[in-house]
Enzyme design. Structure first.
Site, mmCIF file in Angstrom:
data_model
loop_
_atom_site.group_PDB
_atom_site.id
_atom_site.type_symbol
_atom_site.label_atom_id
_atom_site.label_comp_id
_atom_site.label_asym_id
_atom_site.label_seq_id
_atom_site.Cartn_x
_atom_site.Cartn_y
_atom_site.Cartn_z
ATOM 1 N N HIS A 128 0.818 -1.218 0.000
ATOM 2 C CA HIS A 128 0.000 0.000 0.000
ATOM 3 C C HIS A 128 0.852 1.269 0.000
ATOM 4 O O HIS A 128 0.372 2.341 -0.373
ATOM 5 C CB HIS A 128 -0.981 -0.003 1.178
ATOM 6 C CG HIS A 128 -0.378 0.288 2.518
ATOM 7 N ND1 HIS A 128 -0.059 -0.700 3.420
ATOM 8 C CD2 HIS A 128 -0.044 1.458 3.125
ATOM 9 C CE1 HIS A 128 0.424 -0.166 4.525
ATOM 10 N NE2 HIS A 128 0.461 1.151 4.360
ATOM 11 N N ASP A 133 0.167 -7.622 1.331
ATOM 12 C CA ASP A 133 0.600 -6.231 1.478
ATOM 13 C C ASP A 133 2.123 -6.088 1.513
ATOM 14 O O ASP A 133 2.688 -5.386 2.347
ATOM 15 C CB ASP A 133 -0.009 -5.609 2.742
ATOM 16 C CG ASP A 133 0.085 -4.080 2.741
ATOM 17 O OD1 ASP A 133 0.254 -3.499 1.649
ATOM 18 O OD2 ASP A 133 -0.001 -3.477 3.836
ATOM 19 N N SER A 184 4.688 2.461 7.998
ATOM 20 C CA SER A 184 4.350 1.312 7.159
ATOM 21 C C SER A 184 5.531 0.903 6.289
ATOM 22 O O SER A 184 6.146 1.737 5.614
ATOM 23 C CB SER A 184 3.157 1.651 6.260
ATOM 24 O OG SER A 184 1.996 1.836 7.020
#
Length: 474
Positions: free
Chosen positions: A213, A245, A320
């Site tokens: 993402h 992911d 992230s």
């Protein structure tokens, strides 16, 4: 005295208007007020000419005649104060109109100028950018998946404890953590970035792992990689896997500090861990937060492809794709998300290092996860309450069967409940996916399904179907 008249000042003729002709207009003037008075003097007036033609007219009463003479309507006079107020209101209205016209015109011009400034930078495929020539950022490498590319592995967990553990972890791991600035998918970069995240260097020749993402789940996304020492590179995205992911990026660099990965299966609740990344983006690059392992094997969504590490180490936007490390600075997880809701704190989640290694190696080699089988269906869990309430077994309820699904050619239907795969009971969609992930494309599996009665005359029943899994390269 003419017929119909009295002594000149008495009662009037009963219907005098019937005897009066307006010679000036040639018709009766309906509704005009009637006057009974002496005709005007012989001065050329139309009234005199119309009704009295004798030049020797005198003031005798018998010379008094009926005739039509319109009485002008008199408007009531306005007071001076009323006129003043009307003048002021008119002036204010004119001033506001002028202001609005000027303001709208000025705003339109301003918006046109802003739209020009914010528009995308045009891409000229065959023209060398003069700006790029002045910037010391290496070009993105022209590479793709490589069967002979580097592969990573996990190592024995090592490390120290005590007050110096956090500092040791940071010194060992921070050179391997990078900042990733992403730009919208396209042939060239745009004025504004789409976001910032973190990444982990996995080889000294420029391979970097991050969250899918972070790069917008798209291999066409433009990326700029900033190392811990501030050096920057343009990157090429080798592959992305939305189901786990995870993504892999390549930059043109050598001699980088590659991270060391530890075996995440050895993690235990209460173990000290540290999140290293860029919370808030590049402005807070190479930040460390400390926490513990709160839980393992957490399931966050219906995909079931990852069982996460739960930690109370602070994980914020920008973290992230960054590293969750142990006391020695070894990577035990890739930070990916946190639970954001009122009254919730300290609930961050990381992809275990073993899953990261598995997916990264496949992305480097093939550009996608090459050996994951699928049935081409969607489903949801039939939980315990629903099972008891509707007198049906627990399992995964089929909500959609795609046209390419091997189940589309069988007797399986939407709303059927899958209760077993190759004899192994599954009570949730998570368990179903976990069992399915153990098989590869081409493998044959036997599914046990349950179908409820749709008519009073029918009875619910269970049945089996055999299908071969297809490649999950979607």
């Amino acid at each position: 005295m003419p017929d119909g008249f009295n002594d000149g000042f008495g009662g009037m003729n009963e219907h005098p208007q019937n005897n009066i002709e307006n010679n000036d207009t040639g018709h009766f003037e309906q509704g005009a007020p009637m006057r009974y008075e002496r005709p005007p003097a012989a001065n050329g007036s139309p009234y005199y000419n119309n009704f009295v033609n004798d030049a020797n007219v005198n003031n005798a009463a018998n010379n008094m005649q009926y005739y039509y003479r319109p009485v002008p309507h008199e408007h009531p006079k306005r007071s001076g104060m009323t006129g003043f107020f009307l003048w002021v209101i008119s002036l204010v209205f004119v001033a506001m109109s002028v202001y609005l016209i000027f303001n709208i015109s000025h705003r339109t011009k301003l918006e046109e100028e802003l739209s020009k400034k914010e528009s995308y930078i045009p891409f000229n495929e065959n023209v060398e950018s003069s700006y790029a020539a002045d910037v010391s950022i290496p070009k993105a490498p022209d590479v793709s998946a490589d069967p002979d590319g580097p592969q990573i592995s996990t190592h024995e967990t090592i490390g120290e404890t005590g007050s110096n553990a956090a500092n040791t972890a940071f010194k060992n791991a921070s050179p391997s953590v990078v900042c990733i600035t992403a730009y919208p998918s396209g042939a060239d970069y745009t004025v504004s970035q789409s976001g910032e995240g973190s990444g982990i260097i996995i080889s000294d020749d420029g391979y970097i792992a991050t969250n899918s993402h972070v790069v917008n789940d798209n291999t066409g996304t433009g990326v700029v990689i900033t190392l811990s020492d501030g050096e920057q590179y343009l990157g090429t995205i080798i592959g992305v896997d939305k189901k786990t992911d995870i993504a892999v990026i390549k930059i043109s660099a050598e001699g980088l500090s590659a991270a060391d990965f530890a075996n995440s299966d050895t993690l235990f609740v209460g173990q000290d861990v540290y999140a290293i990344g860029n919370p808030g983006g590049s402005a807070f690059s190479n930040s460390l937060t400390k926490g513990t392992v709160s839980a393992v094997n957490r399931i966050l969504s219906t995909n079931g492809y990852v069982k996460y590490i739960q930690t109370d180490a602070a994980i914020n936007p920008g973290n992230s794709g960054g590293a969750l490390v142990n006391n020695a600075g070894q990577v035990i997880g890739m930070n990916t998300s946190k639970l954001v809701a009122t009254d919730y704190e300290g609930m961050g989640f990381s992809i275990p290092s073993n899953k990261v290694v598995e997916i990264v190696n496949k992305l480097i080699k093939y550009g996608y996860v090459n050996d994951r089988g699928t049935l081409g269906i969607e489903g949801t869990t039939c939980n315990l309450y629903q099972s008891r309430k509707n007198n049906v077994p627990q399992g995964m309820v089929i909500t959609n069967i795609y046209s390419y699904s091997p189940l589309s050619d069988t007797s399986a239907k939407i709303k059927d409940i899958i209760t077993e795969i190759n004899g192994v009971e599954v009570k949730t969609s998570y368990e179903f996916i976990d069992q399915l992930s153990r098989y590869k494309p081409g493998d044959e599996v036997t599914l046990k399904l349950f179908r409820s009665a749709t008519k009073i005359s029918e009875r619910p029943f269970s049945f089996e179907v055999k299908v071969r899994l297809i490649d999950d390269n979607l």
